[in-house]
Design a protein around this motif. Sequence first.
Motif, mmCIF file in Angstrom:
data_model
loop_
_atom_site.group_PDB
_atom_site.id
_atom_site.type_symbol
_atom_site.label_atom_id
_atom_site.label_comp_id
_atom_site.label_asym_id
_atom_site.label_seq_id
_atom_site.Cartn_x
_atom_site.Cartn_y
_atom_site.Cartn_z
ATOM 1 N N GLU A 1 -34.618 -20.166 -73.499
ATOM 2 C CA GLU A 1 -34.680 -20.528 -72.084
ATOM 3 C C GLU A 1 -34.329 -22.000 -71.969
ATOM 4 O O GLU A 1 -34.732 -22.798 -72.801
ATOM 5 C CB GLU A 1 -36.078 -20.405 -71.501
ATOM 6 C CG GLU A 1 -36.747 -19.130 -71.578
ATOM 7 C CD GLU A 1 -38.101 -19.149 -70.849
ATOM 8 O OE1 GLU A 1 -38.491 -18.057 -70.467
ATOM 9 O OE2 GLU A 1 -38.738 -20.214 -70.694
ATOM 10 N N ILE A 2 -33.625 -22.340 -70.908
ATOM 11 C CA ILE A 2 -33.348 -23.741 -70.591
ATOM 12 C C ILE A 2 -34.036 -24.039 -69.270
ATOM 13 O O ILE A 2 -33.841 -23.318 -68.284
ATOM 14 C CB ILE A 2 -31.840 -24.017 -70.498
ATOM 15 C CG1 ILE A 2 -31.177 -23.768 -71.855
ATOM 16 C CG2 ILE A 2 -31.592 -25.453 -70.024
ATOM 17 C CD1 ILE A 2 -29.675 -23.921 -71.852
ATOM 18 N N SER A 3 -34.859 -25.101 -69.265
ATOM 19 C CA SER A 3 -35.586 -25.525 -68.063
ATOM 20 C C SER A 3 -35.174 -26.936 -67.682
ATOM 21 O O SER A 3 -34.835 -27.746 -68.554
ATOM 22 C CB SER A 3 -37.097 -25.526 -68.327
ATOM 23 O OG SER A 3 -37.530 -24.262 -68.720
ATOM 24 N N ASN A 4 -35.258 -27.230 -66.393
ATOM 25 C CA ASN A 4 -34.981 -28.591 -65.947
ATOM 26 C C ASN A 4 -36.260 -29.421 -66.044
ATOM 27 O O ASN A 4 -37.307 -28.930 -66.498
ATOM 28 C CB ASN A 4 -34.378 -28.596 -64.543
ATOM 29 C CG ASN A 4 -35.306 -28.054 -63.485
ATOM 30 O OD1 ASN A 4 -36.521 -27.940 -63.680
ATOM 31 N ND2 ASN A 4 -34.743 -27.694 -62.353
ATOM 32 N N GLN A 5 -36.209 -30.660 -65.575
ATOM 33 C CA GLN A 5 -37.366 -31.552 -65.661
ATOM 34 C C GLN A 5 -38.553 -31.088 -64.837
ATOM 35 O O GLN A 5 -39.679 -31.477 -65.098
ATOM 36 C CB GLN A 5 -36.978 -32.960 -65.218
ATOM 37 C CG GLN A 5 -36.149 -33.691 -66.240
ATOM 38 C CD GLN A 5 -35.875 -35.098 -65.790
ATOM 39 O OE1 GLN A 5 -35.197 -35.316 -64.803
ATOM 40 N NE2 GLN A 5 -36.403 -36.062 -66.516
ATOM 41 N N LEU A 6 -38.316 -30.250 -63.850
ATOM 42 C CA LEU A 6 -39.397 -29.737 -63.018
ATOM 43 C C LEU A 6 -40.047 -28.495 -63.623
ATOM 44 O O LEU A 6 -40.982 -27.934 -63.056
ATOM 45 C CB LEU A 6 -38.880 -29.413 -61.610
ATOM 46 C CG LEU A 6 -38.291 -30.591 -60.844
ATOM 47 C CD1 LEU A 6 -37.678 -30.115 -59.529
ATOM 48 C CD2 LEU A 6 -39.345 -31.654 -60.606
ATOM 49 N N GLY A 7 -39.516 -28.032 -64.761
ATOM 50 C CA GLY A 7 -40.047 -26.842 -65.412
ATOM 51 C C GLY A 7 -39.455 -25.548 -64.896
ATOM 52 O O GLY A 7 -39.907 -24.463 -65.266
ATOM 53 N N ILE A 8 -38.441 -25.642 -64.055
ATOM 54 C CA ILE A 8 -37.792 -24.449 -63.505
ATOM 55 C C ILE A 8 -36.779 -23.931 -64.521
ATOM 56 O O ILE A 8 -35.919 -24.672 -64.992
ATOM 57 C CB ILE A 8 -37.096 -24.778 -62.170
ATOM 58 C CG1 ILE A 8 -38.135 -25.227 -61.139
ATOM 59 C CG2 ILE A 8 -36.301 -23.585 -61.659
ATOM 60 C CD1 ILE A 8 -37.547 -25.841 -59.894
ATOM 61 N N VAL A 9 -36.890 -22.658 -64.863
ATOM 62 C CA VAL A 9 -35.960 -22.053 -65.806
ATOM 63 C C VAL A 9 -34.606 -21.888 -65.121
ATOM 64 O O VAL A 9 -34.502 -21.221 -64.092
ATOM 65 C CB VAL A 9 -36.482 -20.697 -66.327
ATOM 66 C CG1 VAL A 9 -35.451 -20.031 -67.222
ATOM 67 C CG2 VAL A 9 -37.794 -20.889 -67.077
ATOM 68 N N VAL A 10 -33.588 -22.532 -65.691
ATOM 69 C CA VAL A 10 -32.249 -22.469 -65.102
ATOM 70 C C VAL A 10 -31.332 -21.520 -65.871
ATOM 71 O O VAL A 10 -30.281 -21.141 -65.375
ATOM 72 C CB VAL A 10 -31.615 -23.876 -64.995
ATOM 73 C CG1 VAL A 10 -32.401 -24.738 -64.027
ATOM 74 C CG2 VAL A 10 -31.516 -24.551 -66.351
ATOM 75 N N ARG A 11 -31.729 -21.153 -67.063
ATOM 76 C CA ARG A 11 -30.964 -20.173 -67.832
ATOM 77 C C ARG A 11 -31.882 -19.522 -68.858
ATOM 78 O O ARG A 11 -32.681 -20.173 -69.502
ATOM 79 C CB ARG A 11 -29.797 -20.828 -68.558
ATOM 80 C CG ARG A 11 -28.973 -19.791 -69.322
ATOM 81 C CD ARG A 11 -27.686 -20.306 -69.852
ATOM 82 N NE ARG A 11 -26.903 -20.852 -68.758
ATOM 83 C CZ ARG A 11 -25.995 -21.810 -68.918
ATOM 84 N NH1 ARG A 11 -25.767 -22.300 -70.099
ATOM 85 N NH2 ARG A 11 -25.306 -22.255 -67.892
ATOM 86 N N LYS A 12 -31.721 -18.210 -68.989
ATOM 87 C CA LYS A 12 -32.470 -17.429 -69.963
ATOM 88 C C LYS A 12 -31.476 -16.451 -70.560
ATOM 89 O O LYS A 12 -30.818 -15.720 -69.818
ATOM 90 C CB LYS A 12 -33.618 -16.704 -69.264
ATOM 91 C CG LYS A 12 -34.600 -16.062 -70.162
ATOM 92 C CD LYS A 12 -35.756 -15.523 -69.340
ATOM 93 C CE LYS A 12 -36.868 -15.078 -70.245
ATOM 94 N NZ LYS A 12 -38.027 -14.617 -69.506
ATOM 95 N N SER A 13 -31.351 -16.460 -71.879
ATOM 96 C CA SER A 13 -30.327 -15.617 -72.491
ATOM 97 C C SER A 13 -30.658 -15.359 -73.951
ATOM 98 O O SER A 13 -31.671 -15.816 -74.472
ATOM 99 C CB SER A 13 -28.965 -16.310 -72.373
ATOM 100 O OG SER A 13 -27.923 -15.440 -72.767
#
Length: 67
Positions: free
Chosen positions: A24-36
């Motif tokens: 998973e890739i998350s931004n600084q706010l902890g929002i997952v922006v990609r899951k693969s």
Amino acid sequence: MELHPNPSSDYIFLSEMQSGESFEISNQLGIVVRKSILKNKKIDINTLPAGIYYIKTRDSISRFIKK
């Protein structure tokens, strides 16, 4: 986990992950922006906006910078 290059603008390479592992890739706010699932040791980050991100695998979390 070792990832390079960091910072990067197009791809990051994960040297210790195997194909078939999820991430998973998350931004600084902890929002997952990609899951693969990793298809090779290279992840395309070209579509992400510039910023600081965290990549989480089963065993670790690493930070990278998208230029």
